[in-house]
Design an enzyme around this catalytic site. Structure first.
Site, short mmCIF file in Angstrom:
data_model
loop_
_atom_site.label_atom_id
_atom_site.label_comp_id
_atom_site.label_asym_id
_atom_site.label_seq_id
_atom_site.Cartn_x
_atom_site.Cartn_y
_atom_site.Cartn_z
N ASP A 131 -5.51 -70.54 -11.69
CA ASP A 131 -5.96 -69.20 -12.07
C ASP A 131 -6.48 -68.38 -10.89
O ASP A 131 -7.29 -67.49 -11.07
CB ASP A 131 -7.07 -69.42 -13.13
N CYS A 188 2.01 -64.49 -39.29
CA CYS A 188 0.55 -64.42 -39.15
C CYS A 188 0.15 -63.33 -38.14
O CYS A 188 0.73 -63.25 -37.05
CB CYS A 188 0.01 -65.77 -38.68
N CYS A 191 -4.94 -62.76 -35.32
CA CYS A 191 -5.54 -62.37 -34.04
C CYS A 191 -5.53 -60.85 -33.86
O CYS A 191 -6.51 -60.25 -33.42
CB CYS A 191 -4.84 -63.06 -32.87
N CYS A 195 -9.22 -58.54 -33.75
CA CYS A 195 -9.72 -58.12 -32.44
C CYS A 195 -10.71 -56.96 -32.60
O CYS A 195 -10.35 -55.90 -33.11
CB CYS A 195 -8.56 -57.70 -31.54
N CYS A 238 -14.85 -63.34 -24.71
CA CYS A 238 -14.69 -63.20 -26.16
C CYS A 238 -13.68 -64.23 -26.64
O CYS A 238 -12.65 -64.43 -26.00
CB CYS A 238 -14.20 -61.79 -26.49
N CYS A 245 -7.43 -68.01 -35.11
CA CYS A 245 -6.06 -68.55 -35.13
C CYS A 245 -6.00 -69.85 -35.95
O CYS A 245 -6.73 -70.80 -35.67
CB CYS A 245 -5.60 -68.83 -33.70
#
Length: 307
Positions: A131, A188, A191, A195, A238, A245
Site C-alpha cells: 500500500d 445486493c 454498501c 454509505c 470508516c 456487507c
C-alpha cells in the site's frame, strides 16, 4: 513445468506458514481493463486532494515498469478482523487501525518470504509492496483469484468477507498462475445504500473526495460543513460499507498479536475522546496508523463530530 509447479507450491506454503490468509499469483503485465477506469476516475476528480493518485499512471498499470524483468505478481491477504470491538458511547476508528501499523507488520513478513525464496529457490529479483507504491493491489488480488471487487470497490471473498490487508511481491520468476473468480454481489446494494456520505456513486465507483476515510485521514484542510452530521461518529476511517456487507458475516478473528488493540482504546467513551491529550494520544496510538492523522488532525475530526 515441474519447477514452476514446485516453486509455486513452496511459495504458497511458506506464505501460509508466515500467517497470510491466502496467496494468489498472476502473470505480470499491463492491466488492460483497469486503464480506462482509472483514467475516468481521475478525470472526474474522484481523488480529491490525493494528488499522488495522479502520479506514475503507467507504473500503476504495469508492474514491469516498477520491477525490471518482472514475471509474476504474488498477492497476499492478511486478516485484521478483531475479536473485540469498540462498543457503547464512543467515537469510532476503522478496525484496521486498532493495532500496530500494518505497513511494518506486513513488510516484516514479506521480507521473510523474500528470504525464503532466495534460500530455497535461488537468486530471485523483486520488490515487496504494502500500500505504499503505485500498485493496484485490489486489481492484482482479484486477477490472482483471491476474491472479486465488490460494489464498494473492496476485495471480497465468500469465505472471509473483506477485513484484510493486501500486499504483493513482484518478482522475476515465472510461476503457475491463478484465475479470477466470479462476482457474488448479485443484486445486493447494502454498501451503496448505507454509505453515510453517498460516496459510492455507482457500483464499483467510490468518489474518494466524499468518503469519510478521506475526510478523516487524507484531507489536510477543514472538513466541508456540508457533511456535518453525516459521519456516524467515525473519527478515523470508516467501516460502514464493510460492516453491512452480508459476506462479512463470515469474518473470523485474526491471529496476529500485533493487531490487537490497546485495551484503553476499547474502553474510551466520547467524553474521553473529547478530552484526549497529546500524551494519551501518543500512549494509546503509539504504533497505530491513527498517528497518520496526527494529534491535531484527530482533534479536528472529533470537533467536527461534536459540533
Amino acid at each position: 513445468m515441474i519447477g514452476k509447479e514446485k516453486y509455486t507450491k513452496m511459495i504458497k506454503d511458506e506464505a501460509k506458514r508466515l500467517g497470510f490468509m491466502s496467496c494468489g499469483i498472476s502473470k505480470a503485465g499491463f492491466l488492460e481493463e483497469e486503464a480506462p477506469r482509472l483514467e475516468k476516475w481521475l478525470k472526474n476528480n474522484r481523488n480529491g486532494e490525493m494528488q499522488y493518485m495522479e502520479n506514475h499512471f503507467d507504473k500503476r498499470l504495469d508492474p514491469r515498469l516498477l520491477v525490471d524483468d518482472s514475471k509474476s505478481v504474488v498477492s497476499l491477504l492478511l486478516n485484521y478482523y478483531p475479536e473485540e470491538q469498540q462498543v457503547g458511547d464512543s467515537f469510532k476508528i476503522s478496525k484496521y487501525a486498532y493495532g500496530q501499523d500494518y505497513h511494518h507488520v506486513i513488510k516484516t513478513k514479506l521480507r521473510q518470504l523474500q528470504e525464503f525464496i532466495s534460500e530455497e529457490i535461488g537468486e530471485v529479483g523483486g520488490r515487496a509492496f504494502v500500500d505504499s507504491a503505485p500498485v493496484m493491489d485490489k486489481a492484482w488480488a482479484a486477477k490472482s483469484g483471491l476474491g472479486w471487487i465488490g460494489k464498494h470497490s473492496n476485495l471480497l471473498t465468500q469465505k472471509v468477507g473483506s477485513f484484510y490487508f493486501i500486499a504483493e511481491l513482484i518478482i522475476d520468476l515465472e510461476l503457475e498462475y491463478d484465475h479470477a473468480v466470479t462476482d457474488h454481489c448479485g443484486t445486493c446494494t447494502a454498501c451503496i445504500d448505507s454509505c453515510p456520505t453517498q460516496a459510492i456513486v455507482d457500483p464499483h465507483i467510490v468518489d474518494g473526495s466524499k468518503c469519510i476515510s478521506y475526510f478523516t485521514i487524507e484531507l489536510k484542510n477543514e472538513i466541508p460543513a456540508a457533511f456535518q452530521g453525516k459521519f456516524d461518529d467515525w473519527a478515523f476511517g470508516c467501516d460502514v460499507c464493510q460492516d453491512v456487507c452480508p459476506w462479512n458475516r463470515f469474518s473470523k478473528p485474526h491471529k496476529e498479536p500485533l493487531f490487537n488493540p490497546n485495551p484503553d482504546l476499547l474502553s474510551m467513551t466520547k467524553k474521553d475522546w473529547k478530552e484526549i491529550t497529546e500524551d494519551v494520544f501518543r500512549k494509546v496510538f503509539q504504533k497505530s496508523p491513527v498517528k497518520r492523522t496526527k494529534f491535531s488532525g484527530l482533534q479536528r475530526n472529533i470537533k467536527f463530530l461534536d459540533d
